[in-house]
Design a protein around this motif. Structure first.
Motif, PDB file in Angstrom:
ATOM      1  N   MET A  84       1.043  -0.912   0.319  1.00 19.61           N
ATOM      2  CA  MET A  84      -0.430   0.064   0.230  1.00 19.61           C
ATOM      3  C   MET A  84       0.475   1.560  -0.440  1.00 19.61           C
ATOM      4  O   MET A  84       2.023   1.253   0.761  1.00 19.61           O
ATOM      5  N   GLU A  85       0.688   2.213  -1.109  1.00 21.76           N
ATOM      6  CA  GLU A  85       1.273   3.497  -0.737  1.00 21.76           C
ATOM      7  C   GLU A  85       1.120   4.448   0.650  1.00 21.76           C
ATOM      8  O   GLU A  85      -0.110   4.634   0.353  1.00 21.76           O
ATOM      9  N   LYS A  86       2.023   5.137   1.383  1.00 18.67           N
ATOM     10  CA  LYS A  86       1.503   6.253   2.005  1.00 18.67           C
ATOM     11  C   LYS A  86       1.309   7.437   1.103  1.00 18.67           C
ATOM     12  O   LYS A  86       1.567   7.163   0.056  1.00 18.67           O
ATOM     13  N   LYS A  87       0.244   8.036   1.149  1.00 24.30           N
ATOM     14  CA  LYS A  87       0.236   9.185   0.949  1.00 24.30           C
ATOM     15  C   LYS A  87       0.333  10.038   2.164  1.00 24.30           C
ATOM     16  O   LYS A  87       0.290  10.352   3.337  1.00 24.30           O
ATOM     17  N   SER A  99     -11.292  -2.328  13.357  1.00 30.59           N
ATOM     18  CA  SER A  99     -11.841  -1.238  12.508  1.00 30.59           C
ATOM     19  C   SER A  99     -10.231  -0.618  11.968  1.00 30.59           C
ATOM     20  O   SER A  99      -9.480  -1.083  10.431  1.00 30.59           O
ATOM     21  N   VAL A 100      -9.032   0.095  12.584  1.00 30.10           N
ATOM     22  CA  VAL A 100      -7.774   0.503  12.425  1.00 30.10           C
ATOM     23  C   VAL A 100      -7.338  -0.996  11.886  1.00 30.10           C
ATOM     24  O   VAL A 100      -6.643  -1.102  11.232  1.00 30.10           O
ATOM     25  N   LEU A 101      -6.840  -2.520  12.778  1.00 25.95           N
ATOM     26  CA  LEU A 101      -6.949  -3.065  12.565  1.00 25.95           C
ATOM     27  C   LEU A 101      -6.656  -3.965  11.241  1.00 25.95           C
ATOM     28  O   LEU A 101      -6.148  -4.858  10.223  1.00 25.95           O
ATOM     29  N   GLN A 102      -8.412  -4.335  10.850  1.00 24.66           N
ATOM     30  CA  GLN A 102      -8.309  -4.010   9.270  1.00 24.66           C
ATOM     31  C   GLN A 102      -8.324  -3.338   8.527  1.00 24.66           C
ATOM     32  O   GLN A 102      -9.177  -4.547   7.247  1.00 24.66           O
ATOM     33  N   SER A 103      -8.922  -2.689   8.874  1.00 20.23           N
ATOM     34  CA  SER A 103      -8.643  -1.573   7.435  1.00 20.23           C
ATOM     35  C   SER A 103      -7.438  -1.406   6.679  1.00 20.23           C
ATOM     36  O   SER A 103      -5.978  -2.201   6.965  1.00 20.23           O
ATOM     37  N   ARG A 104      -7.742  -1.132   5.361  1.00 24.68           N
ATOM     38  CA  ARG A 104      -5.791  -1.148   4.514  1.00 24.68           C
ATOM     39  C   ARG A 104      -5.996   0.212   3.928  1.00 24.68           C
ATOM     40  O   ARG A 104      -5.136   0.880   3.205  1.00 24.68           O
TER      41      ARG A 104
END
Length: 92
Positions: A1-4, A33-38
């Motif tokens: 995942m790219e850092k924005k 929600s933070v753990l499962q978010s991409r």
């Protein structure tokens, strides 16, 4: 995942909405929600949690919520432990 790279205003808005999520849905749901978010917003949300954990009472609630989640979600046990160490390293 790219850092924005978010602007200051974007970070403030993401932080505000995440704090609202903490209030309305509770700490355990916010952690999950933070753990499962991409999403790219995860890093901003982690920063909010780190800042909140500087408050002793919030840090205690955070540790308790992580412990409850480790018990309730055995498949995420290691991921939750690593997350807790990342957010509050001296506490776990």
């Amino acid at each position: 995942m790219e850092k924005k790279s978010f602007t200051r205003e974007e970070r403030a808005e993401i932080s505000r909405k995440f704090r609202e999520e903490l209030s309305s849905h509770g700490l355990k749901n916010a952690i999950l929600s933070v753990l499962q978010s991409r999403s790219n917003k995860v890093e901003v949300k982690k920063t909010v949690l780190i800042q909140q954990c500087r408050k002793k009472d919030f840090a205690e609630k955070f540790r308790a919520a992580c412990e409850e989640l480790r018990t309730a979600c055995p498949s995420l046990k290691m991921e939750i432990r690593q997350f807790a160490r990342e957010i509050a390293p001296s506490e776990t």
